[in-house]
Scaffold this motif. Structure first.
Motif, PDB file in Angstrom:
ATOM      1  N   CYS A   1      43.673  62.001  41.633  1.00 30.70           N
ATOM      2  CA  CYS A   1      44.363  62.199  42.904  1.00 30.70           C
ATOM      3  C   CYS A   1      45.860  62.189  42.649  1.00 30.70           C
ATOM      4  O   CYS A   1      46.347  61.433  41.795  1.00 30.70           O
ATOM      5  CB  CYS A   1      44.037  61.089  43.904  1.00 30.70           C
ATOM      6  N   ARG A   2      46.591  63.001  43.401  1.00 26.09           N
ATOM      7  CA  ARG A   2      48.044  62.961  43.280  1.00 26.09           C
ATOM      8  C   ARG A   2      48.596  61.636  43.783  1.00 26.09           C
ATOM      9  O   ARG A   2      49.548  61.082  43.229  1.00 26.09           O
ATOM     10  CB  ARG A   2      48.663  64.113  44.079  1.00 26.09           C
TER      11      ARG A   2
ATOM     12  N   SER B   1      46.809  62.460  39.084  1.00 27.74           N
ATOM     13  CA  SER B   1      46.613  63.813  38.554  1.00 27.74           C
ATOM     14  C   SER B   1      47.654  64.141  37.498  1.00 27.74           C
ATOM     15  O   SER B   1      48.848  64.046  37.739  1.00 27.74           O
ATOM     16  CB  SER B   1      46.671  64.836  39.685  1.00 27.74           C
ATOM     17  N   SER B   2      47.175  64.518  36.332  1.00 27.12           N
ATOM     18  CA  SER B   2      48.011  64.960  35.218  1.00 27.12           C
ATOM     19  C   SER B   2      47.261  66.116  34.573  1.00 27.12           C
ATOM     20  O   SER B   2      46.087  65.963  34.202  1.00 27.12           O
ATOM     21  CB  SER B   2      48.205  63.819  34.220  1.00 27.12           C
ATOM     22  N   GLN B   3      47.902  67.269  34.466  1.00 22.19           N
ATOM     23  CA  GLN B   3      47.182  68.442  33.961  1.00 22.19           C
ATOM     24  C   GLN B   3      46.627  68.215  32.568  1.00 22.19           C
ATOM     25  O   GLN B   3      45.512  68.644  32.246  1.00 22.19           O
ATOM     26  CB  GLN B   3      48.094  69.661  33.971  1.00 22.19           C
TER      27      GLN B   3
ATOM     28  N   ILE C   1      43.602  65.985  33.001  1.00 21.66           N
ATOM     29  CA  ILE C   1      42.548  66.753  33.673  1.00 21.66           C
ATOM     30  C   ILE C   1      41.888  67.715  32.683  1.00 21.66           C
ATOM     31  O   ILE C   1      40.661  67.837  32.646  1.00 21.66           O
ATOM     32  CB  ILE C   1      43.117  67.511  34.887  1.00 21.66           C
ATOM     33  N   ASP C   2      42.692  68.391  31.865  1.00 23.13           N
ATOM     34  CA  ASP C   2      42.140  69.338  30.891  1.00 23.13           C
ATOM     35  C   ASP C   2      41.236  68.620  29.885  1.00 23.13           C
ATOM     36  O   ASP C   2      40.151  69.116  29.541  1.00 23.13           O
ATOM     37  CB  ASP C   2      43.277  70.042  30.146  1.00 23.13           C
ATOM     38  N   GLN C   3      41.674  67.464  29.420  1.00 17.02           N
ATOM     39  CA  GLN C   3      40.881  66.685  28.474  1.00 17.02           C
ATOM     40  C   GLN C   3      39.562  66.238  29.111  1.00 17.02           C
ATOM     41  O   GLN C   3      38.496  66.338  28.503  1.00 17.02           O
ATOM     42  CB  GLN C   3      41.683  65.460  28.015  1.00 17.02           C
ATOM     43  N   TYR C   4      39.660  65.787  30.338  1.00 16.14           N
ATOM     44  CA  TYR C   4      38.467  65.344  31.059  1.00 16.14           C
ATOM     45  C   TYR C   4      37.512  66.502  31.313  1.00 16.14           C
ATOM     46  O   TYR C   4      36.289  66.369  31.153  1.00 16.14           O
ATOM     47  CB  TYR C   4      38.882  64.715  32.392  1.00 16.14           C
ATOM     48  N   PHE C   5      38.062  67.637  31.696  1.00 18.48           N
ATOM     49  CA  PHE C   5      37.221  68.781  32.042  1.00 18.48           C
ATOM     50  C   PHE C   5      36.390  69.239  30.842  1.00 18.48           C
ATOM     51  O   PHE C   5      35.222  69.633  31.003  1.00 18.48           O
ATOM     52  CB  PHE C   5      38.095  69.922  32.561  1.00 18.48           C
ATOM     53  N   GLU C   6      36.949  69.190  29.659  1.00 19.74           N
ATOM     54  CA  GLU C   6      36.187  69.561  28.467  1.00 19.74           C
ATOM     55  C   GLU C   6      35.017  68.612  28.238  1.00 19.74           C
ATOM     56  O   GLU C   6      33.915  69.040  27.884  1.00 19.74           O
ATOM     57  CB  GLU C   6      37.107  69.584  27.242  1.00 19.74           C
TER      58      GLU C   6
ATOM     59  N   ASP D   1      42.262  69.310  42.870  1.00 16.18           N
ATOM     60  CA  ASP D   1      43.361  69.205  41.910  1.00 16.18           C
ATOM     61  C   ASP D   1      43.046  69.908  40.593  1.00 16.18           C
ATOM     62  O   ASP D   1      43.931  70.061  39.748  1.00 16.18           O
ATOM     63  CB  ASP D   1      43.710  67.737  41.636  1.00 16.18           C
ATOM     64  N   LEU D   2      41.796  70.330  40.399  1.00 15.54           N
ATOM     65  CA  LEU D   2      41.483  71.185  39.259  1.00 15.54           C
ATOM     66  C   LEU D   2      42.228  72.514  39.410  1.00 15.54           C
ATOM     67  O   LEU D   2      42.578  72.919  40.520  1.00 15.54           O
ATOM     68  CB  LEU D   2      39.977  71.455  39.181  1.00 15.54           C
ATOM     69  N   SER D   3      42.447  73.197  38.306  1.00 17.27           N
ATOM     70  CA  SER D   3      43.076  74.514  38.384  1.00 17.27           C
ATOM     71  C   SER D   3      42.097  75.525  38.960  1.00 17.27           C
ATOM     72  O   SER D   3      40.880  75.282  39.012  1.00 17.27           O
ATOM     73  CB  SER D   3      43.521  74.970  36.990  1.00 17.27           C
ATOM     74  N   ALA D   4      42.615  76.673  39.378  1.00 10.77           N
ATOM     75  CA  ALA D   4      41.753  77.733  39.912  1.00 10.77           C
ATOM     76  C   ALA D   4      40.717  78.152  38.881  1.00 10.77           C
ATOM     77  O   ALA D   4      39.530  78.338  39.200  1.00 10.77           O
ATOM     78  CB  ALA D   4      42.604  78.925  40.339  1.00 10.77           C
TER      79      ALA D   4
END
Length: 446
Positions: free
Chosen positions: A69-70, A83-85, A88-93, A125-128
């Protein structure tokens, strides 16, 4: 059978105003049953066994948690990470890795899923690109019913047209936005990030796509939220054009930012139970006046497009597969809550281990508990859904509830009054407690 008929915590109080005074306050957001903790050493084996068994045909859901969350809202108990991109990227993988791994398991492929819920945190907050990919992965790897509801939860904040359209392209077919209130002062005091007029405008814009149901949550009892403001919140739901709305009461949990701000004198006290009961009554009467279709004691839709499948199944009778840090679920009688800590979660996923911080074995009466939760969520309990003879065995308690203005009992049905609907979670929890305390009676009834 000990029905605890002299215990007002179970029966409620005899009062001329049961809506406001039957019980002191709501104890929690959901009713639940008893379960037996599993040791950390056993958790991996129990979960492996549960997922190696296809199980019986029945309602199945998938829950995916996005723990970012922001800003932490003052009333929220789910905040995990800002939220930190990069994070988030690390988590998404790691999430994708867990998704593919669990999708291959016997239980997963045995029967189709009826609903998927991507919650949080703030999934928007995920990217498109990530939102689109997540939707595509779900549809590619999981068996889904043809009408499977796939919900993306989130905020209006920073959810632009590109993200919305990417979600649609990925197969998301329902959107749930946590509005809470349209009043800017109420919103700002709760750390919501956009003014109310902007929220209203964006909702109307998403509705105009006419591509998927748009539903909203409204929260009543917040600081600064007067009865007049609540009435405006209800009216603006209609003006937004949203296809459905949940009306939730603020639950005062300890150790939340709101409580500390109130103690410091930086926020006024939130509404008490009696005021929240009045707000609930206003909500019910407003929805009836405007012919909104009622789906549960706290959810309405304006048309047949909104079905609220996940909410009606997951918090009652369905088995739920959890994915992601902080996600919870239950499979073949084993429930689990996954690590909230990001490092522990990612390490477990990379090691092809279940990321379960806690695991439990469901009680023997779990099916009955779920039946009760589902019934009270709908507002009516039928004799037919209980073991033979149990409805009559419970009649002395039901009759007291009826005298207290909480229910009506007729022809084998227990129907919640307006007061009973407001106290539905409390009544469900009390009934589950009584039944759990009388296992021999349940066995005889069955």
């Amino acid at each position: 059978m000990n029905l605890e008929l002299n215990n007002t915590d179970i029966t409620g109080k005899h009062t001329p105003d049961p809506l406001r005074f039957a019980f002191d306050k709501k104890k929690g957001p959901h009713a639940g049953g008893m379960s037996k903790p599993v040791s950390a050493a056993e958790a991996q084996l129990k979960l492996q066994q549960a997922l190696a068994n296809g199980g019986e045909k029945g309602a199945r859901c998938l829950y995916i948690h996005i723990p970012f969350c922001r800003v932490r809202c003052t009333y929220c108990n789910f905040f995990q990470y800002a939220s930190s991109q990069k994070l988030i990227d690390q988590y998404f993988e790691a999430l994708k890795q867990e998704l593919r791994w669990k999708a291959e398991m016997t239980w997963t492929q045995a029967f189709p899923f009826q609903a998927v819920y991507i919650g949080g945190g703030t999934p928007t907050d995920l990217s498109a690109a990530q939102i689109k990919e997540l939707g595509q992965l779900i549809r590619r790897h999981f068996p889904l019913t043809p009408d499977c509801e796939i919900t993306l939860e989130g905020r209006i904040n920073r959810f632009d047209d590109q993200k919305f359209e990417s979600a649609l392209e990925g197969g998301i077919n329902r959107f749930s936005f946590g509005v809470q209130s349209f009043d800017s002062k109420v919103r700002r005091s709760a750390k919501r990030l956009n003014d109310g007029d902007e929220v209203l405008s964006r909702l109307q814009h998403f509705v105009s796509y006419d591509s998927a149901p748009i539903v909203i949550d409204l929260l009543y009892g917040l600081p600064y939220q007067t009865l007049d403001i609540w009435q405006k919140d209800l009216a603006l739901y209609l003006e937004s054009g949203a296809h459905g709305v949940d009306l939730y009461q603020l639950i005062e949990m300890q150790n939340l930012p709101m409580g500390r701000l109130v103690e410091q004198g930086k926020l006024p006290q939130p509404a008490n139970t009696q005021t929240k009961a009045s707000m609930y009554q206003m909500g019910v009467e407003f929805m009836a006046k405007h012919h909104q279709r009622r789906l549960s004691v706290n959810h309405w839709s304006c048309d047949n497009r909104e079905r609220s499948i996940y909410n009606s199944l997951a918090k009652t009778s369905a088995q739920v597969m959890p994915l992601g840090a902080g996600a919870g679920g239950n499979i073949n009688g084993v429930s689990s809550m996954q690590y909230r800590d990001m490092d522990q979660y990612i390490e477990a996923v990379n090691s092809k281990q279940f990321a379960a911080g806690m695991a439990f074995i469901s009680a023997e009466n779990a099916g009955l508990t779920n039946t009760i939760k589902a019934a009270f969520d709908r507002g009516v309990l039928s004799d037919r859904v209980l073991p033979n003879g149990l409805f009559n065995a419970l009649m002395p308690l039901f009759e007291i509830w009826q005298r207290h203005g909480l229910v009506d009992v007729n022809h084998g049905y227990l129907s919640l009054t307006l007061a009973g609907q407001f106290w539905s979670v409390t009544l469900a929890q009390n009934l589950i407690q009584v039944i759990s305390n009388n296992p021999n009676t349940i066995i005889k009834a069955a």
